[in-house]
Design an enzyme around this catalytic site. Structure first.
Site, mmCIF file in Angstrom:
data_model
loop_
_atom_site.group_PDB
_atom_site.id
_atom_site.type_symbol
_atom_site.label_atom_id
_atom_site.label_comp_id
_atom_site.label_asym_id
_atom_site.label_seq_id
_atom_site.Cartn_x
_atom_site.Cartn_y
_atom_site.Cartn_z
ATOM 1 N N GLN A 1 47.385 41.604 12.122
ATOM 2 C CA GLN A 1 48.470 42.730 12.560
ATOM 3 C C GLN A 1 49.322 41.988 13.532
ATOM 4 O O GLN A 1 50.636 42.332 13.354
ATOM 5 C CB GLN A 1 47.704 43.631 13.396
ATOM 6 N N GLU B 1 83.249 31.079 16.777
ATOM 7 C CA GLU B 1 84.077 32.199 16.913
ATOM 8 C C GLU B 1 83.747 32.781 18.229
ATOM 9 O O GLU B 1 83.568 34.018 18.435
ATOM 10 C CB GLU B 1 83.632 33.350 15.934
HETATM 11 C C1 LIG Z 1 79.024 25.844 13.301
HETATM 12 C C2 LIG Z 1 80.409 25.841 14.360
HETATM 13 C C3 LIG Z 1 81.585 25.911 13.569
HETATM 14 C C4 LIG Z 1 82.938 25.619 14.032
HETATM 15 N N1 LIG Z 1 84.183 25.510 13.481
HETATM 16 C C5 LIG Z 1 85.208 25.538 14.176
HETATM 17 C C6 LIG Z 1 86.410 25.280 13.618
HETATM 18 O O1 LIG Z 1 86.504 25.440 12.290
HETATM 19 N N2 LIG Z 1 87.481 25.059 14.236
HETATM 20 C C7 LIG Z 1 87.590 25.090 15.545
HETATM 21 O O2 LIG Z 1 88.469 25.021 16.211
HETATM 22 N N3 LIG Z 1 86.389 25.162 16.526
HETATM 23 C C8 LIG Z 1 85.162 25.582 15.642
HETATM 24 N N4 LIG Z 1 83.964 25.539 16.455
HETATM 25 C C9 LIG Z 1 84.128 25.467 17.806
HETATM 26 C C10 LIG Z 1 83.771 26.843 18.309
HETATM 27 O O3 LIG Z 1 85.129 27.630 18.363
HETATM 28 C C11 LIG Z 1 83.382 26.491 19.839
HETATM 29 O O4 LIG Z 1 82.164 26.019 19.947
HETATM 30 C C12 LIG Z 1 83.221 27.664 20.941
HETATM 31 O O5 LIG Z 1 84.783 28.240 20.969
HETATM 32 C C13 LIG Z 1 83.036 27.290 22.346
HETATM 33 O O6 LIG Z 1 83.487 25.978 22.801
HETATM 34 P P1 LIG Z 1 82.568 24.908 23.110
HETATM 35 O O7 LIG Z 1 81.657 24.708 21.838
HETATM 36 O O8 LIG Z 1 83.653 23.758 23.407
HETATM 37 O O9 LIG Z 1 82.004 25.412 24.420
HETATM 38 P P2 LIG Z 1 82.522 25.387 25.811
HETATM 39 O O10 LIG Z 1 83.876 26.181 26.067
HETATM 40 O O11 LIG Z 1 82.746 23.962 26.421
HETATM 41 O O12 LIG Z 1 81.250 25.988 26.730
HETATM 42 C C14 LIG Z 1 80.181 25.395 27.337
HETATM 43 C C15 LIG Z 1 79.259 26.403 27.869
HETATM 44 O O13 LIG Z 1 79.944 27.321 28.677
HETATM 45 C C16 LIG Z 1 79.926 28.541 28.670
HETATM 46 N N5 LIG Z 1 81.164 28.921 28.992
HETATM 47 C C17 LIG Z 1 82.392 28.615 28.950
HETATM 48 N N6 LIG Z 1 83.362 29.413 29.687
HETATM 49 C C18 LIG Z 1 82.743 30.308 30.291
HETATM 50 C C19 LIG Z 1 82.860 31.263 30.999
HETATM 51 N N7 LIG Z 1 84.371 31.648 31.278
HETATM 52 N N8 LIG Z 1 81.953 32.285 31.562
HETATM 53 C C20 LIG Z 1 80.720 32.022 31.257
HETATM 54 N N9 LIG Z 1 80.186 31.020 30.520
HETATM 55 C C21 LIG Z 1 81.310 30.068 29.733
HETATM 56 C C22 LIG Z 1 80.083 28.435 27.093
HETATM 57 O O14 LIG Z 1 79.412 30.052 26.684
HETATM 58 C C23 LIG Z 1 78.880 27.384 26.884
HETATM 59 O O15 LIG Z 1 77.609 27.869 26.949
HETATM 60 C C24 LIG Z 1 82.687 25.652 15.594
HETATM 61 C C25 LIG Z 1 81.779 25.447 16.440
HETATM 62 C C26 LIG Z 1 80.484 25.775 15.801
HETATM 63 C C27 LIG Z 1 79.143 25.587 16.362
#
Ligand SMILES: Cc1cc2nc3c(=O)[nH]c(=O)nc-3n(C[C@H](O)[C@H](O)[C@H](O)COP(=O)(O)OP(=O)(O)OC[C@H]3O[C@@H](n4cnc5c(N)ncnc54)[C@H](O)[C@@H]3O)c2cc1C
Length: 385
Positions: free
Chosen positions: A281, A366
């Site tokens: 279950q 995204e």
């Molecule tokens: C599979 C995949 C495909 C992708 N493809 C593309 C692509 O084709 N082109 C492209 O340009 N990018 C791409 N990305 C990047 C993606 O857009 C970013 O990962 C996303 O925008 C988050 O940015 P970061 O990873 O730099 O995290 P950061 O912005 O550095 O954030 C780090 C942490 O802080 C948190 N955080 C940040 N700001 C705040 C806030 N104001 N309040 C609370 N928490 C916050 C975030 O939630 C996260 O937990 C891709 C990412 C992945 C994983």
């Protein structure tokens, strides 16, 4: 809105067939590569998989958002390395042209995007400032006669090593202020000063090549600017993201459906001298919780897609749907590993190990889950003021 049920059914049948007969058998091979083999890409083109998001007048299928939701739930029922190859050409690589491109740019690019001759990538995220702060991007484009000179670095660019056009977002208002200061450029690999990094080693989607993209004194002509005047890049980017967030929800439901299908087959199978695992279950509970999750995500997605097609503001709903679906598929993946036991942890025994890794990126791509929670709260509080 379903505009043409028969056409949608044909498309879904086409996708189901390629996923089941061609992609699933090759998942282990693709998981060991850093890109998709050429014959798989050729089959994608031959089957017309790049055309769904491009309007009919530009040579595509012109599917509505709701029709694309069904397409996305079907095309992602296997390793996400496959669907990523087509999904930029369906969503985020198309919307900026539709929303911000000149008629000449639409006529030149969209038919080639629809056939897959042009594979799109988009470059927004920057390592120093984090992808969540796109408005603070440091990549700049300075006027150079009637053209531009670009400088800066982008990271996490999906498909950059295989794309033949990159939507590069750069600041053209060098005061560094204002959303109107960002402009989109359509860059072609091979342009002097445009450098594509080595493909990353990453957690999942191994067959989807992703890398950094650098522009160093990259001189480009005026025709590379998307639209007829600078400063509208952020607006088109946000519209692209809105659409892509809805797409990504469908692309998270597909892997959840596949994992549950695998789990039903595994747990329901007879075992020599023992009851099937599904007779327990607590195993049934994990299956049932996953079904509830999937059905809730599906209902949310279709409701949001319909509202989008009706032209309603779906800012909050797109975030709700994206947040729920990408979190949901990770919950489902975790339960399905548990149902498989260690067989779900070992790549040689099941596809679950690969799918578990593949789906994790959705909670960042995204916009992270945290950023979507902030968007939802902001939209809710607007009503409370
Ligand atoms: C599979 C995949 C495909 C992708 N493809 C593309 C692509 O084709 N082109 C492209 O340009 N990018 C791409 N990305 C990047 C993606 O857009 C970013 O990962 C996303 O925008 C988050 O940015 P970061 O990873 O730099 O995290 P950061 O912005 O550095 O954030 C780090 C942490 O802080 C948190 N955080 C940040 N700001 C705040 C806030 N104001 N309040 C609370 N928490 C916050 C975030 O939630 C996260 O937990 C891709 C990412 C992945 C994983």
């Amino acid at each position: 809105m379903i505009r043409d049920q028969k056409r949608l059914d044909r498309a879904l049948e086409n996708i189901r067939d390629v996923v089941r007969s061609s992609w699933i058998p090759r998942e282990p091979e693709v998981d060991r590569l850093a890109h998709l083999p050429d014959d798989i890409v050729a089959e994608m083109r031959q089957r017309g998989l790049f055309a769904y998001g491009v309007p009919e007048e530009y040579g595509g299928e012109g599917m509505t958002c709701e029709e694309l939701a069904h397409i996305n739930m079907e095309i992602s029922q296997c390793s996400l390395s496959f669907r990523t190859r087509v999904s930029n050409n369906i969503g985020i690589g198309v919307v900026p042209f539709l929303q911000g491109g000149t008629e000449a740019q639409k006529r030149f690019y969209l038919p080639k995007i629809a056939t897959g001759e042009i594979v799109m990538a988009f470059a927004v995220s920057e390592l120093d400032i984090g992808g969540s702060q796109a408005t603070k991007m440091r990549t700049v484009a300075r006027r150079d006669g009637d053209g531009w000179i670009l400088n800066g670095s982008k990271c996490y660019v999906s498909l950059a090593p295989v794309a033949n056009r990159i939507l590069m977002y750069a600041r053209t208002d060098l005061s560094g202020k204002g959303l109107r200061g960002i402009t989109c450029f359509v860059l072609e690999p091979g342009t002097a000063g445009l450098e594509i990094g080595k493909p990353y080693r990453k957690m999942g989607q191994h067959g989807m090549a992703m890398s950094e993209v650098h522009v160093r004194d990259c001189r480009v002509g005026p025709e590379t600017m998307l639209g007829s005047e600078p400063g509208f890049g952020f607006e088109t980017l946000m519209r692209g993201f809105l659409f892509q967030r809805i797409n990504l929800s469908g692309l998270s439901i597909g892997p959840a459906l596949r994992m549950v299908e695998e789990a039903l087959r595994f747990a329901g199978a007879a075992r020599p001298g023992r009851e099937p695992f599904a007779s327990h279950q607590l195993i049934q509970a994990m299956l049932a919780e996953s079904q509830v999750d999937i059905e809730a995500a599906r209902a949310l997605l279709l409701q949001t897609a319909r509202r989008y097609d009706e032209g309603k503001d779906v800012t909050m709903q797109a975030s709700v749907t994206k947040y729920f679906s990408t979190e949901m598929v990770c919950r489902v993946a975790d339960r399905i590993v548990q149902i498989f036991g260690a067989r779900g942890y070992i790549a040689d025994y099941s596809p679950i190990e690969m799918l578990y890794r593949d789906v994790r990126g959705g909670r960042m791509a995204e916009g992270t889950s945290q950023i979507h929670l902030l968007t939802i709260a902001r939209e809710m509080l607007k009503g409370a003021a």
